[in-house]
Design an enzyme around this catalytic site. Structure first.
Site, PDB file in Angstrom:
ATOM      1  N   TRP A 291       0.828  -1.215   0.000  1.00 53.58           N
ATOM      2  CA  TRP A 291       0.000   0.000   0.000  1.00 53.58           C
ATOM      3  C   TRP A 291       0.856   1.257   0.000  1.00 53.58           C
ATOM      4  O   TRP A 291       0.360   2.355  -0.260  1.00 53.58           O
ATOM      5  CB  TRP A 291      -0.931   0.010   1.214  1.00 53.58           C
ATOM      6  CG  TRP A 291      -0.235   0.230   2.535  1.00 53.58           C
ATOM      7  CD1 TRP A 291       0.835  -0.470   3.020  1.00 53.58           C
ATOM      8  CD2 TRP A 291      -0.546   1.209   3.521  1.00 53.58           C
ATOM      9  NE1 TRP A 291       1.203   0.007   4.260  1.00 53.58           N
ATOM     10  CE2 TRP A 291       0.368   1.035   4.600  1.00 53.58           C
ATOM     11  CE3 TRP A 291      -1.506   2.202   3.621  1.00 53.58           C
ATOM     12  CZ2 TRP A 291       0.346   1.832   5.736  1.00 53.58           C
ATOM     13  CZ3 TRP A 291      -1.528   2.996   4.759  1.00 53.58           C
ATOM     14  CH2 TRP A 291      -0.608   2.805   5.801  1.00 53.58           C
ATOM     15  N   ASP A 292       2.157   1.086   0.278  1.00 48.48           N
ATOM     16  CA  ASP A 292       3.087   2.214   0.245  1.00 48.48           C
ATOM     17  C   ASP A 292       2.892   3.018  -1.041  1.00 48.48           C
ATOM     18  O   ASP A 292       2.987   4.245  -1.054  1.00 48.48           O
ATOM     19  CB  ASP A 292       4.546   1.728   0.254  1.00 48.48           C
ATOM     20  CG  ASP A 292       4.885   0.830   1.427  1.00 48.48           C
ATOM     21  OD1 ASP A 292       4.012   0.054   1.860  1.00 48.48           O
ATOM     22  OD2 ASP A 292       6.036   0.876   1.904  1.00 48.48           O
TER      23      ASP A 292
ATOM     24  N   GLU B 217       0.267  -2.492  12.292  1.00 45.17           N
ATOM     25  CA  GLU B 217       0.457  -3.937  12.270  1.00 45.17           C
ATOM     26  C   GLU B 217       0.703  -4.528  13.654  1.00 45.17           C
ATOM     27  O   GLU B 217       1.005  -5.705  13.770  1.00 45.17           O
ATOM     28  CB  GLU B 217       1.591  -4.291  11.314  1.00 45.17           C
ATOM     29  CG  GLU B 217       1.245  -3.919   9.887  1.00 45.17           C
ATOM     30  CD  GLU B 217       2.292  -4.362   8.879  1.00 45.17           C
ATOM     31  OE1 GLU B 217       3.389  -4.774   9.299  1.00 45.17           O
ATOM     32  OE2 GLU B 217       2.005  -4.288   7.680  1.00 45.17           O
TER      33      GLU B 217
ATOM     34  N   LYS C 194       2.243   0.487  16.030  1.00 44.67           N
ATOM     35  CA  LYS C 194       3.489   0.418  15.259  1.00 44.67           C
ATOM     36  C   LYS C 194       3.665   1.677  14.416  1.00 44.67           C
ATOM     37  O   LYS C 194       4.758   2.232  14.316  1.00 44.67           O
ATOM     38  CB  LYS C 194       3.441  -0.813  14.351  1.00 44.67           C
ATOM     39  CG  LYS C 194       4.688  -0.994  13.491  1.00 44.67           C
ATOM     40  CD  LYS C 194       4.551  -2.184  12.551  1.00 44.67           C
ATOM     41  CE  LYS C 194       5.830  -2.396  11.751  1.00 44.67           C
ATOM     42  NZ  LYS C 194       5.651  -3.375  10.669  1.00 44.67           N
ATOM     43  N   GLN C 195       2.576   2.109  13.797  1.00 47.00           N
ATOM     44  CA  GLN C 195       2.662   3.236  12.852  1.00 47.00           C
ATOM     45  C   GLN C 195       1.311   3.916  12.764  1.00 47.00           C
ATOM     46  O   GLN C 195       0.291   3.298  13.044  1.00 47.00           O
ATOM     47  CB  GLN C 195       3.076   2.713  11.488  1.00 47.00           C
ATOM     48  CG  GLN C 195       2.049   1.809  10.832  1.00 47.00           C
ATOM     49  CD  GLN C 195       2.649   0.888   9.792  1.00 47.00           C
ATOM     50  OE1 GLN C 195       3.104  -0.207  10.090  1.00 47.00           O
ATOM     51  NE2 GLN C 195       2.656   1.338   8.557  1.00 47.00           N
TER      52      GLN C 195
HETATM   53  C1  BGC Z   1       4.886  -1.597   7.401  1.00 53.79           C
HETATM   54  C2  BGC Z   1       3.888  -1.670   6.281  1.00 53.79           C
HETATM   55  C3  BGC Z   1       4.583  -1.399   4.980  1.00 53.79           C
HETATM   56  C4  BGC Z   1       5.751  -2.342   4.781  1.00 53.79           C
HETATM   57  C5  BGC Z   1       6.555  -2.030   3.536  1.00 53.79           C
HETATM   58  C6  BGC Z   1       5.999  -2.575   7.123  1.00 53.79           C
HETATM   59  O1  BGC Z   1       6.954  -2.481   8.132  1.00 53.79           O
HETATM   60  O2  BGC Z   1       4.293  -1.891   8.635  1.00 53.79           O
HETATM   61  O3  BGC Z   1       2.873  -0.718   6.490  1.00 53.79           O
HETATM   62  O4  BGC Z   1       3.700  -1.524   3.918  1.00 53.79           O
HETATM   63  O5  BGC Z   1       6.607  -2.239   5.889  1.00 53.79           O
HETATM   64  O6  BGC Z   1       7.104  -0.756   3.585  1.00 53.79           O
END
Ligand code: BGC
Length: 784
Positions: free
Chosen positions: A361-362, A488, A592-593
């Site tokens: 999704w980035d 996550e 986490k984010q």
């Molecule tokens: C993040 C995801 C991201 C992926 C790739 C993961 O650590 O939690 O949101 O899509 O890294 O960058």
């Protein structure tokens, strides 16, 4: 970790004045060149030493089986992994008979410069061989933005202390050995010799190799051609083998003379075309490059970037280091997508093998918002890639027992490659992210053809997914249960606010698009009843709110979970996922984010100012930023709710992610979402730019450390220039018809060639926000 002095601060370049072998792999990522189709890591010309050798082609992959200790229905069986394809970067030099190798002899000087305006990587080195010969080596490398199948290197050797024989071996090498993967799940699976030789050929100063990947069957051809200028008597020998093409140039060179070789590389790959057809394709690429010539390639590259910077530059006044970092980020964002032409934009672009070269999704949530306003053709192409994989996404939805299309969490070619379903398949928000990127692109451009052929099917099929994934409960509310949001460290939860708000937007946009294009919608089987069911679901969307705390709950019951024990967590235990079991992370309040905070940005029109401030402060205490995707979003919302100096710290973190190797894994490739997020933090954060409902609005406000911010962006065929200082913002169109925008809630008209100067209203100062113990971002200024 790359120490900052290795990259002196300058506005338009990243310069390394000393070669540090311990950080070679990181610098290879920083100095990577790409155009979205070809990617060359910044490996040294002579091939060794290296951190990770890397030459990548957008969309080219090998398959590998996914092992499961306990299999389950619907688990993907195979994954896809980016391949280090035939390496054409190598130019080995022998001085007398001594190989130029920086580990031997004395490296008297070394400099590499990534020139962000010229779009080239330059290197100069002076070396004394173990036998005492002194030589100067200079190279300039480019991956052409204009000729997408072409890369080129100019390589010049000059003796310093006397006449001696030099040999340059220019190679094409397949199946290079690559270092073993680490245990870090964010690194890549190492593939041993994935390429099977099909054909090799050479004549004159040309050589070509054709291979296919053993499992995926994809075929790749790489060709090289050389222009040699040297003293009289220079000779060349050309040979080819299944995994090696080599052109060897030998000359006696005296001081004041040089041996100059221009190496032109052509790459092509296909899942369908035959070896001979690919040979023709790369021969044509090489012929095109030879016709343009080295100077012509440089001029084209410069012109392409001049146009890009003209419409996209961001100027940061008051922090030269962040000025450099912002341009570095924009350059890498462009490199990731510019000529992707309907292939995935990977999380690392084409700069390294991290995350196996997968796109997540980035792309839609972090990269496309930037490309939409700076290089819209690239945003459209990335979405066309998604629409080309609709067949696979429909199939995946069927496997999952759902309607419409379920796009993969991570992939190269469209198949789901995530074997960990709680943070993979369950992250259904990717479908809303794609829809949102479609909505944004369509609002920012005028592309009716795209709307009918690409936008409509994407919106319709993702709306169908939501309608079947969720349900109306007994009270009529529409619930989307058992999904994973962006955070996550929570998984398989009910009614994630971010997911539900995007689903709501997606459902409404699909219904609107079906109404706007009735004939095309009918071809997709949409009828009035179906569109009405989308509107009903959107109207009744469940958005959890904790009225006791006065904040939104990221997902249902999240705010009632036990708090993570931040006080007892050591600095060395981050990222948490490498030190604690997921089961424990999932059942506690630890983020986490940015997740709810991302909703405050992406779906900001759903929240009041007061809700934003309260939510931000609540989630700020829980967010550990174990993903590089977090800081930029926190910057945007911190700025919006009035924590401007905190926003500035987050902005710096996003901007310096790779230049300072903040996550210690830049070796695996550039964090494209974070470097793109640097633009988001500047333009969305301090520029306060939002695009809700297809309308541009700005609430600019600078942090104390900055004296000014200027940016440009494309909107509906016009270039808008915004110039912000602490008291005023100026808006002017550089071209095009007048445009209505909002400035701090006031609707205004911006014209071409006349700057509209508007005051910036003061903001109420806020008490400091708090982060989990030890997780505050590095402060860029004196204490607040
Ligand atoms: C993040 C995801 C991201 C992926 C790739 C993961 O650590 O939690 O949101 O899509 O890294 O960058």
């Amino acid at each position: 970790m790359i120490q900052q002095p290795a990259f002196p601060v300058e506005p338009w370049a990243i310069r390394e004045t000393e070669l540090r072998l311990a950080t070679l792999a990181q610098s290879e990522s920083v100095f990577a060149l790409a155009n979205g189709h070809i990617g060359l890591r910044g490996n040294l010309d002579e091939g060794e030493p290296y951190g990770i050798p890397g030459t990548y082609l957008g969309g080219f992959y090998e398959t590998r089986p996914l092992p499961y200790a306990e299999a389950g229905f619907g688990y993907p069986e195979d994954s896809q992994t980016v391949v280090n394809v035939t390496d054409g970067k190598i130019l080995r030099l022998l001085v007398e008979d001594e190989p130029f190798d920086v580990r031997y002899g004395v490296l008297r000087s070394h400099e590499r410069v990534l020139d962000l305006r010229a779009g080239v990587l330059r290197r100069t080195a002076e070396w004394v061989s173990p036998t005492g010969r002194q030589v100067r080596v200079s190279s300039t490398r480019l991956v052409s933005f204009r000729q997408r199948a072409v890369a080129a290197i100019e390589f010049v050797v000059e003796p310093i202390d006397g006449r001696f024989p030099v040999v340059v071996q220019s190679d094409l090498v397949a199946n290079e050995s690559i270092p073993d993967a680490s245990g870090d799940p964010r690194a890549a699976a190492a593939l041993a010799a994935p390429l099977v030789a099909e054909e090799h050929d050479c004549r004159g100063t040309r050589a070509v190799l054709v291979h296919h990947a053993r499992g995926s069957g994809l075929r790749v051809a790489a060709a090289m051609e050389h222009l040699v200028e040297g003293p009289d008597g220079a000779t060349t020998v050309t040979e080819s083998f299944p995994d090696l093409g080599r052109v060897m140039v030998t000359a006696d060179v005296a001081p004041g003379q040089s041996l100059r070789i221009v190496k032109l590389l052509g790459y092509g790959w296909s899942g369908e075309r035959s070896g001979p057809a690919l040979l023709d394709q790369v021969a044509a690429a090489g012929a095109g490059a030879a016709h343009t010539g080295w100077e012509g390639l440089l001029a084209e590259q410069r012109a392409y970037l001049d146009e890009f910077w003209e419409r996209s530059d961001v100027e940061i006044e008051g922090d030269a280091e962040l000025q450099q970092a912002v341009r570095f980020g924009l350059f890498h964002t462009l490199q990731a997508g510019a000529r992707g032409e309907q292939r995935a934009i990977a999380a690392k672009g084409l700069t390294g093998p991290g995350y196996d070269g997968h796109a997540f999704w980035d792309t839609e949530t972090f990269v496309l918002p930037v490309l939409t306003y700076t290089a819209p053709h690239a945003a459209a192409d990335a979405l066309r890639w998604r629409s080309q994989t609709l067949g696979l996404a429909r199939e995946r939805a069927r496997t999952l027992g759902l309607a419409g299309a379920a796009f993969p969490w991570r992939t190269i070619a469209g198949e789901e490659c995530s074997s960990y379903w709680p943070a993979g398949t369950a992250a259904f928000h990717i479908n809303g992210d794609i829809a949102d990127a479609v909505i944004r692109y369509q609002a920012a451009g005028e592309d009716p053809e795209f709307e009918r052929t690409t936008g409509l099917p994407l919106l319709v099929e993702t709306a169908r997914l939501w309608r079947s994934l969720g349900h109306h409960d007994t009270s009529g509310m529409f619930r989307i249960d058992g999904v994973t949001g962006p955070d996550e460290y929570s998984a398989v939860a009910d009614n994630n606010v971010y997911t539900n708000l995007l689903a709501q937007r997606n459902l409404l946009a699909a219904a609107d698009a079906a109404e706007a294009h009735p004939r095309h919608a009918a071809e997709l089987g949409v009828n009035d009843e179906e569109a009405a069911s989308w509107r009903d679901a959107a109207a009744k969307m469940m958005i959890p709110y904790d009225s006791a705390l006065g904040v939104h709950s990221q997902s249902e019951s999240f705010t009632r979970h036990q708090m993570w024990d931040f006080e007892s967590t050591d600095a060395g235990e981050y990222p948490l996922m490498l030190h604690f079991p997921y089961f424990d992370l999932y059942r506690k309040q630890v983020v986490k984010q940015a997740d709810l905070v991302l909703a405050l940005y992406v779906c900001g029109d759903h929240f009041t100012d007061e809700e934003k401030a309260r939510n931000f402060e609540y989630y700020e205490r829980l967010t550990v930023r174990d993903s590089s995707l977090s800081a930029c979003t926190q910057a945007v919302i911190a700025a919006e709710v009035g924590h401007l100096d905190l926003a500035y710290d987050y902005f710096a973190e996003a901007a310096l992610m790779d230049l300072d190797d903040l996550e210690h894994n830049t070796r695996d490739g550039i964090h494209i979402a974070s470097v793109a997020g640097t633009w988001v933090a500047a333009v969305g954060g301090f520029g306060g730019m939002r695009d809700h409902g297809g309308r541009l609005s700005f609430c600019p406000r600078l942090p104390s450390a900055l004296t000014g911010l200027k940016f440009r962006l494309l909107f509906r065929g016009r270039t808008l220039h915004v110039d912000v200082n602490h008291s005023h913002a100026g808006y002017v169109l550089l071209d095009g018809e007048p445009l209505e925008i909002e400035h701090h809630g006031q609707t205004v008209r911006v014209d071409a060639n006349h700057t509209l100067e508007l005051e910036i209203p003061p903001i109420k100062p806020r008490d400091p926000a708090h982060q989990p113990a030890g997780r505050a971002p590095a402060q860029r200024r004196p204490p607040r």
